[in-house]
Scaffold this active site. Structure first.
Site, PDB file in Angstrom:
ATOM      1  N   ASN A 212       0.870  -1.181   0.000  1.00 24.21           N
ATOM      2  CA  ASN A 212       0.000   0.000   0.000  1.00 24.21           C
ATOM      3  C   ASN A 212       0.906   1.230   0.000  1.00 24.21           C
ATOM      4  O   ASN A 212       1.523   1.542   1.012  1.00 24.21           O
ATOM      5  CB  ASN A 212      -0.885  -0.033   1.264  1.00 24.21           C
TER       6      ASN A 212
ATOM      7  N   LYS B  79       0.096   4.235  -0.219  1.00 25.93           N
ATOM      8  CA  LYS B  79      -0.603   5.384   0.391  1.00 25.93           C
ATOM      9  C   LYS B  79      -0.459   6.626  -0.507  1.00 25.93           C
ATOM     10  O   LYS B  79      -0.387   6.491  -1.724  1.00 25.93           O
ATOM     11  CB  LYS B  79      -0.075   5.656   1.800  1.00 25.93           C
TER      12      LYS B  79
ATOM     13  N   HIS C 243      -9.662   1.095   4.431  1.00 29.56           N
ATOM     14  CA  HIS C 243      -8.433   1.256   5.221  1.00 29.56           C
ATOM     15  C   HIS C 243      -8.724   2.176   6.407  1.00 29.56           C
ATOM     16  O   HIS C 243      -9.493   3.136   6.294  1.00 29.56           O
ATOM     17  CB  HIS C 243      -7.320   1.832   4.337  1.00 29.56           C
TER      18      HIS C 243
ATOM     19  N   GLU D  32      -7.159   4.529   7.663  1.00 30.86           N
ATOM     20  CA  GLU D  32      -6.912   5.966   7.429  1.00 30.86           C
ATOM     21  C   GLU D  32      -8.113   6.606   6.742  1.00 30.86           C
ATOM     22  O   GLU D  32      -8.446   7.763   7.008  1.00 30.86           O
ATOM     23  CB  GLU D  32      -5.617   6.144   6.608  1.00 30.86           C
TER      24      GLU D  32
ATOM     25  N   GLU E 222      -5.898  -5.333  10.314  1.00 30.17           N
ATOM     26  CA  GLU E 222      -4.896  -4.295  10.557  1.00 30.17           C
ATOM     27  C   GLU E 222      -5.211  -3.575  11.864  1.00 30.17           C
ATOM     28  O   GLU E 222      -6.043  -2.664  11.884  1.00 30.17           O
ATOM     29  CB  GLU E 222      -4.911  -3.278   9.412  1.00 30.17           C
TER      30      GLU E 222
ATOM     31  N   GLY F 252       2.083   1.786  10.851  1.00 30.40           N
ATOM     32  CA  GLY F 252       3.090   2.846  10.754  1.00 30.40           C
ATOM     33  C   GLY F 252       3.886   3.063  12.031  1.00 30.40           C
ATOM     34  O   GLY F 252       4.664   4.008  12.115  1.00 30.40           O
TER      35      GLY F 252
ATOM     36  N   SER G 247       3.018  -2.732  10.308  1.00 30.82           N
ATOM     37  CA  SER G 247       4.448  -2.737  10.598  1.00 30.82           C
ATOM     38  C   SER G 247       5.129  -4.068  10.266  1.00 30.82           C
ATOM     39  O   SER G 247       5.982  -4.540  11.016  1.00 30.82           O
ATOM     40  CB  SER G 247       4.694  -2.335  12.058  1.00 30.82           C
TER      41      SER G 247
HETATM   42  C1  PEP Z   1      -0.996  -0.061   5.978  1.00 30.03           C
HETATM   43  O1  PEP Z   1      -1.054   1.148   5.867  1.00 30.03           O
HETATM   44  O2  PEP Z   1      -1.872  -0.775   5.473  1.00 30.03           O
HETATM   45  C2  PEP Z   1       0.125  -0.640   6.709  1.00 30.03           C
HETATM   46  C3  PEP Z   1       0.093  -1.899   7.025  1.00 30.03           C
HETATM   47  O3  PEP Z   1       1.160   0.220   7.023  1.00 30.03           O
HETATM   48  P1  PEP Z   1       2.552  -0.160   7.762  1.00 30.03           P
HETATM   49  O4  PEP Z   1       3.069  -1.426   7.136  1.00 30.03           O
HETATM   50  O5  PEP Z   1       3.442   1.014   7.485  1.00 30.03           O
HETATM   51  O6  PEP Z   1       2.233  -0.336   9.201  1.00 30.03           O
END
Ligand code: PEP
Length: 253
Positions: free
Chosen positions: A10, A12, A96, A98, A168, A174, A215
């Site tokens: 992703n 973003k 997602h 966000e 998630e 992040g 992460s």
């Molecule tokens: C995400 O934004 O879907 C995600 C998993 O981000 P990160 O790997 O940076 O935690």
């Protein structure tokens, strides 16, 4: 039945056109065509078309980070499933955290987007997850069951449809600190049971995959994918550099 592990990046709103093309070209060179790992990348909408051309001939699947729930009409700023198809998208991230947090995306919107993605034969990756307060209040299972049910209840899964649910945990996205794999596995079990409550078990076995995101990097990825119920990963930060992303894929082979 799709036994392949899925690894999706992703990107973003982090890469412009030039950077997206550089990354796509780097990935095409480094990712072997005959891999058992299914790989997807989700650039920004503005880079989808050139990135599609860049990865043509590889086994990298193109995905979008969002779509709208209608086919066409007066919906300024939105993008329809057929527009994504035209650009070469085979998958799409939906709901997602966000988008839920900053754009007010509700479970009902997630449901409508999932439905139209499937109708257009685009594989939806439906994101669910609890925030830190919900986890500390021991409401994780309740939140997850509710989000999965609202997203998928009443959706008719056809023979060749492929759906993905991405767990998630919002509080680790992040953060650089992934959740404990055993805790992730527990939530995957909850998601699988919820899917079985909504669909015949063969449909869950044949048409759904449940992946983990939050992460993930090349050091921790196998602690997740070694678990039977974790069928892949959604990767944010570590998908933005070709080498880091390829190291994740190579680690789980
Ligand atoms: C995400 O934004 O879907 C995600 C998993 O981000 P990160 O790997 O940076 O935690």
């Amino acid at each position: 039945m799709n036994n392949n592990l899925l690894v999706v990046g992703n990107w973003k709103m982090k890469l412009g056109l030039k950077e997206s093309l550089k990354l796509a070209n780097g990935l095409k060179k480094k990712i072997k065509r005959k891999s058992k790992v299914e790989v997807g990348i989700c650039p920004s909408h503005s880079s989808l078309y050139p990135v599609a051309a860049a990865v043509r001939g590889s086994n990298i699947k193109l995905g979008a980070q969002n779509l709208f729930w209608e086919e066409e009409g007066a919906f300024t700023g939105e993008i329809s499933p057929s527009m994504l198809k035209e650009l070469g998208c085979e998958l799409v991230i939906i709901g997602h955290s966000e988008r839920r947090q900053y754009l007010g995306e509700t479970d009902e919107m997630v449901h409508k987007k999932t439905r139209i993605a499937l109708e257009n034969k685009i594989m939806p990756i439906v994101c669910v997850g609890e925030n830190l307060e919900e986890r500390e209040d021991k409401k994780t299972d309740f939140i997850i069951i509710n989000q999965v049910t609202k997203a998928l209840q009443g959706i008719n899964v056809e023979e060749n449809d492929q759906l993905v649910v991405a767990y998630e945990p919002v509080w680790v996205i992040g953060s650089g600190q992934a959740i404990n794999p055993e805790d992730a596995e527990h939530v995957h079990r909850v998601i699988r049971q919820t899917l079985i409550d909504l669909n015949p078990k063969e449909v869950v076995d044949n048409n759904f995959r449940i992946i983990y995101g939050g992460s993930v990097d090349s050091d921790n990825v196998t602690s997740f994918t070694d678990k039977k119920l974790i069928e892949g990963v959604l990767v944010g930060g570590a998908s933005l550099k070709a080498e880091k992303f390829v190291n994740i894929i190579n680690a789980i082979k």
